[in-house]
Scaffold this motif. Structure first.
Motif, mmCIF file in Angstrom:
data_model
loop_
_atom_site.group_PDB
_atom_site.id
_atom_site.type_symbol
_atom_site.label_atom_id
_atom_site.label_comp_id
_atom_site.label_asym_id
_atom_site.label_seq_id
_atom_site.Cartn_x
_atom_site.Cartn_y
_atom_site.Cartn_z
ATOM 1 N N LEU A 4 3.282 -4.037 13.974
ATOM 2 C CA LEU A 4 4.442 -3.370 13.394
ATOM 3 C C LEU A 4 4.378 -3.442 11.876
ATOM 4 C CD1 LEU A 4 7.273 -2.084 14.115
ATOM 5 C CD2 LEU A 4 8.218 -4.377 13.768
ATOM 6 N N ILE A 5 4.692 -2.335 11.236
ATOM 7 C CA ILE A 5 4.809 -2.344 9.773
ATOM 8 C C ILE A 5 6.006 -3.210 9.391
ATOM 9 C CG2 ILE A 5 5.129 -0.926 7.702
ATOM 10 C CD1 ILE A 5 2.482 -0.433 9.150
ATOM 11 N N HIS A 6 5.842 -4.038 8.366
ATOM 12 C CA HIS A 6 6.911 -4.946 7.935
ATOM 13 C C HIS A 6 8.168 -4.137 7.580
ATOM 14 C CE1 HIS A 6 9.079 -8.074 5.830
ATOM 15 N NE2 HIS A 6 8.172 -8.959 6.226
ATOM 16 N N PRO A 7 9.340 -4.618 7.992
ATOM 17 C CA PRO A 7 10.584 -3.899 7.685
ATOM 18 C C PRO A 7 10.782 -3.596 6.205
ATOM 19 C CG PRO A 7 11.015 -5.608 9.294
ATOM 20 C CD PRO A 7 9.579 -5.792 8.849
ATOM 21 N N ASN A 8 10.299 -4.466 5.322
ATOM 22 C CA ASN A 8 10.429 -4.209 3.883
ATOM 23 C C ASN A 8 9.667 -2.965 3.446
ATOM 24 O OD1 ASN A 8 11.943 -6.511 3.695
ATOM 25 N ND2 ASN A 8 10.307 -7.790 2.875
ATOM 26 N N ILE A 9 8.578 -2.653 4.156
ATOM 27 C CA ILE A 9 7.809 -1.442 3.862
ATOM 28 C C ILE A 9 8.463 -0.243 4.533
ATOM 29 C CG2 ILE A 9 5.572 -0.297 4.148
ATOM 30 C CD1 ILE A 9 5.466 -2.554 2.127
ATOM 31 N N ILE A 10 8.880 -0.413 5.778
ATOM 32 C CA ILE A 10 9.516 0.688 6.508
ATOM 33 C C ILE A 10 10.720 1.234 5.749
ATOM 34 C CG2 ILE A 10 10.882 1.232 8.579
ATOM 35 C CD1 ILE A 10 8.961 -0.404 10.215
ATOM 36 N N GLU A 11 11.517 0.360 5.170
ATOM 37 C CA GLU A 11 12.743 0.820 4.506
ATOM 38 C C GLU A 11 12.466 1.599 3.221
ATOM 39 O OE1 GLU A 11 14.002 -3.085 1.777
ATOM 40 O OE2 GLU A 11 15.071 -2.627 3.633
#
Length: 270
Positions: A181-188
């Motif tokens: 999974l792509i890290h949430p900090n990158i996704i946002e």
């Protein structure tokens, strides 16, 4: 006795060619007939149709099914950090960014998001989380839904540079084993929207770099020119348009662009 196979006739293929060209500008040559037939079997089974003509009638009068057909016919291969030369160029330009505004990138044929997230990982390491913004668009709503989730097969992680992988990727467990999974900090930091390159999309704003890669091969020259002209309306003067290494637009009469190197063009004027 088994039922005879459902085959796509030349006339039916011609109708599908026209619909996909009118909707998405994509030219399906004769070599794609078998691909079209195979990819649409799922939709034929959904309706329990035995003739492609019956399915085509649904597509002609039902917008949702037209979108579904486009989804089935526009899913293409992608992976992280594809054509690394372009990401090296992105890094070199971003490292010189001095504007108070965030560095902006448009992934104009985003597919499942690998290109947009590759850009985000790189820019995050150079500019920090507040120093950039990325928008990804695609005509295929199915791949955009996958992009928003940011979940990928584990084998794809090998293409991501180790120093970025450790900060930007989370190893899947349990139900998500053999995935990451792509890290949430990158996704946002990445926004995905539906977008048709045949239409102007000035509401997206202006960008420092636009990736328009591995999509022009599906258009004829007349449509390529329309797509490029529409796209660079969203490019800042002095910004860069990047196409695939296997594509060329040097023969198109687009006076605003100057060829720089290796499928990279700079916008000189509005």
């Amino acid at each position: 006795m088994t039922n005879p196979p459902i085959t796509l006739t030349d006339n039916e293929f011609a109708l599908i060619q026209k619909i996909i060209f009118d909707e998405a500008g994509i030219t399906l040559d004769e070599s794609k007939k078998s691909m079209v037939q195979n990819r649409l079997f799922k939709r034929m089974a959904h309706y329990k149709f035995t003739k492609f003509n019956d399915y085509i009638r649904v597509v002609q009068f039902n917008r949702d099914e037209r979108i579904e057909m486009i989804n089935q016919l526009t899913t293409n291969e992608t992976y992280f950090f594809r054509e690394m030369l372009h990401f090296d160029f992105l890094a070199s330009i971003a490292s010189k960014h001095r504007s108070p505004e965030p560095f902006s990138v448009w992934s104009a044929a985003a597919s499942v998001g690998a290109e947009a997230y590759s850009s985000a990982m790189l820019l995050d390491s150079i500019l920090g989380s507040n120093g950039y913004q990325i928008i990804g668009t695609d005509i295929n709503t199915e791949v955009l839904n996958k992009a928003r989730i940011g979940l990928y097969p584990e084998v794809w992680v090998d293409k991501i540079p180790p120093e970025l992988r450790s900060k930007s990727c989370l190893k899947g467990k349990g139900t998500y084993a053999h995935q990451f999974l792509i890290h949430p900090n990158i996704i946002e930091k990445v926004t995905f929207k539906e977008g048709n390159l045949l239409k102007e999309q000035q509401e997206l704003g202006k960008f420092d770099i636009i990736f328009l890669r591995n999509v022009l091969i599906y258009f004829n020259d007349a449509t390529r020119e329309i797509v490029v002209r529409n796209t660079i309306k969203n490019l800042k003067v002095g910004g860069f348009l990047i196409i695939s290494l296997t594509e060329s637009i040097k023969h198109l009469p687009i006076e605003q662009l100057t060829y720089i190197e290796n499928s990279i063009y700079r916008k000189e004027t509005e």
